[in-house]
Design an enzyme around this catalytic site. Structure first.
Site, PDB file in Angstrom:
ATOM      1  N   TYR A  56       0.776  -1.154  -0.202  1.00  0.00           N
ATOM      2  CA  TYR A  56      -0.013   0.290   0.055  1.00  0.00           C
ATOM      3  C   TYR A  56       0.718   1.228   0.059  1.00  0.00           C
ATOM      4  O   TYR A  56       0.356   2.348  -0.057  1.00  0.00           O
ATOM      5  CB  TYR A  56      -1.027   0.206   1.234  1.00  0.00           C
ATOM      6  CG  TYR A  56      -1.926  -0.863   1.186  1.00  0.00           C
ATOM      7  CD1 TYR A  56      -2.262  -2.156   0.484  1.00  0.00           C
ATOM      8  CD2 TYR A  56      -2.703  -1.341   2.505  1.00  0.00           C
ATOM      9  CE1 TYR A  56      -2.995  -3.126   0.424  1.00  0.00           C
ATOM     10  CE2 TYR A  56      -3.685  -2.118   2.634  1.00  0.00           C
ATOM     11  CZ  TYR A  56      -3.815  -3.062   1.668  1.00  0.00           C
ATOM     12  OH  TYR A  56      -4.706  -4.056   1.655  1.00  0.00           O
ATOM     13  N   HIS A 117       0.361 -12.011   1.950  1.00  0.00           N
ATOM     14  CA  HIS A 117      -0.789 -11.070   1.343  1.00  0.00           C
ATOM     15  C   HIS A 117      -1.505 -11.965   0.437  1.00  0.00           C
ATOM     16  O   HIS A 117      -2.827 -12.041   0.427  1.00  0.00           O
ATOM     17  CB  HIS A 117       0.087  -9.938   0.504  1.00  0.00           C
ATOM     18  CG  HIS A 117      -1.003  -8.800   0.348  1.00  0.00           C
ATOM     19  ND1 HIS A 117      -0.792  -7.482   0.626  1.00  0.00           N
ATOM     20  CD2 HIS A 117      -2.540  -8.694   0.153  1.00  0.00           C
ATOM     21  CE1 HIS A 117      -1.538  -6.708   0.309  1.00  0.00           C
ATOM     22  NE2 HIS A 117      -2.642  -7.346   0.177  1.00  0.00           N
TER      23      HIS A 117
END
Ligand SMILES: NC(=O)c1ccc[n+]([C@@H]2O[C@H](COP(=O)([O-])OP(=O)(O)OC[C@H]3O[C@@H](n4cnc5c(N)ncnc54)[C@H](OP(=O)(O)O)[C@@H]3O)[C@@H](O)[C@H]2O)c1
Length: 288
Positions: A56, A117
């Site tokens: 991010y 992830h």
């Protein structure tokens, strides 16, 4: 939903002895300035769980937002639960350990939870899970877990891991069933965290959710998040707006009936998935 003396008495779920606040604040797509401002504001409103990821590109800003809130006396470090994630390009042992350390430095704290992830066929899961455990042993994270792992792979990872995998963070909202995965998490003593819990805003126009919302004097967002929370599933909605962060926090003062829960669950449909980036080596659970 047990209430705990920690996390300001907010509802939590306990996975392998670790308490996790059922409501968190998501930060995907938040630019650094927005991430810092909104994380500080979320903590001020009362959120006690923050979700970020290396990919991010805002871990530093998230850490700054937390530091702002701590400096202002809004929270202490121990009042909050912070999650970040290992990006898929860092799944070999050395790279994973490097990123785990880098993420902790960027955040300015040891995260409570470090996730893989997305699953990947290479390197072998054994190497990556081993390295994730090593990251915990080295003190780069307090706990470890997964994201986007279908049930079969979730079980495989759990069997390979010395430390418990305390959550599997997956897409979950009214338009996508995750019955199988929620059951798998229960069997494994883990938990499920719902990403895109608001179906990226799509729930705002839903007539069925709207009718339940009117009956409770609540918004569609609040009904949706309450529906997730009442299943003992963690929800991490994201917003760039202070007013919506406050709105999404307003879900602790009402309850959905069994019939209302069933009405929302019935909205699930086969094409309800929004973010399908699963490697073709794997398959999602086929829910009814
Ligand atoms: N592990 C993973 O692979 C993965 C993948 C995706 C997401 N995530 C995590 O999950 C978090 C949440 O998912 P998400 O960001 O995809 O989507 P989401 O939280 O379902 O939806 C966010 C969108 O909904 C809007 N919104 C927020 N509150 C609302 C409300 N009460 N009513 C109507 N619309 C509302 C927001 O717009 P405004 O900003 O204009 O309010 C934003 O466009 C992410 O931020 C991230 O932390 C993880």
């Amino acid at each position: 939903m047990p209430h705990s003396p920690s996390f300001s008495g907010q509802p939590t779920v306990t996975a392998s002895g670790v308490e996790i606040p059922l409501l968190g604040f998501g930060t995907w797509q938040l630019e650094p300035d927005d991430a810092r401002r909104m994380v500080r504001e979320a903590l001020r409103i009362g959120y006690r769980h923050i979700d970020t990821a290396w990919i991010y590109k805002n871990e530093k800003a998230v850490g700054d937002g937390i530091a702002d809130a701590v400096a202002e006396g809004i929270v202490t470090r121990d009042d909050i639960f912070v999650t970040t994630k290992i990006w898929v390009e860092h799944f070999h042992r050395d790279a994973l350990l490097r990123q785990a350390e880098e993420s902790a430095i960027s955040l300015g704290l040891t995260p409570d939870l470090l996730l893989l992830h997305w699953p990947k066929p290479t390197p072998a899961l054994e190497e990556t899970i081993g390295a994730l455990n090593e990251a915990k042993e080295k003190g780069f994270t307090k706990n470890i877990g997964l994201s986007n792992f279908p049930s079969a792979l979730f079980r495989e990872a759990a069997a390979l891991s010395s430390a418990p995998l305390i959550t599997n963070q997956v897409e979950y909202h009214p338009y996508l069933s995750q019955k199988t995965l929620i059951e798998t998490a229960r069997e494994l003593g883990s938990s499920i965290t719902a990403w895109s819990p608001l179906a990226q805003g799509k729930i705002a126009d839903d007539a069925v959710i709207g009718e339940i919302a009117r009956a409770h004097g609540k918004t569609n967002g609040q009904i949706t998040l309450r529906w997730i929370m009442q299943q003992g599933v963690i929800a991490i909605p994201r917003t760039t707006k202070e007013s919506r962060a406050a709105e999404n926090f307003g879900l602790f003062d009402f309850e959905l009936s069994a019939d209302e829960m069933a009405q929302v669950s019935a909205l699930a449909r086969p094409d309800g998935r929004i973010g399908d980036w699963l490697d073709e080596a794997f398959e999602w659970d086929q829910d009814a």
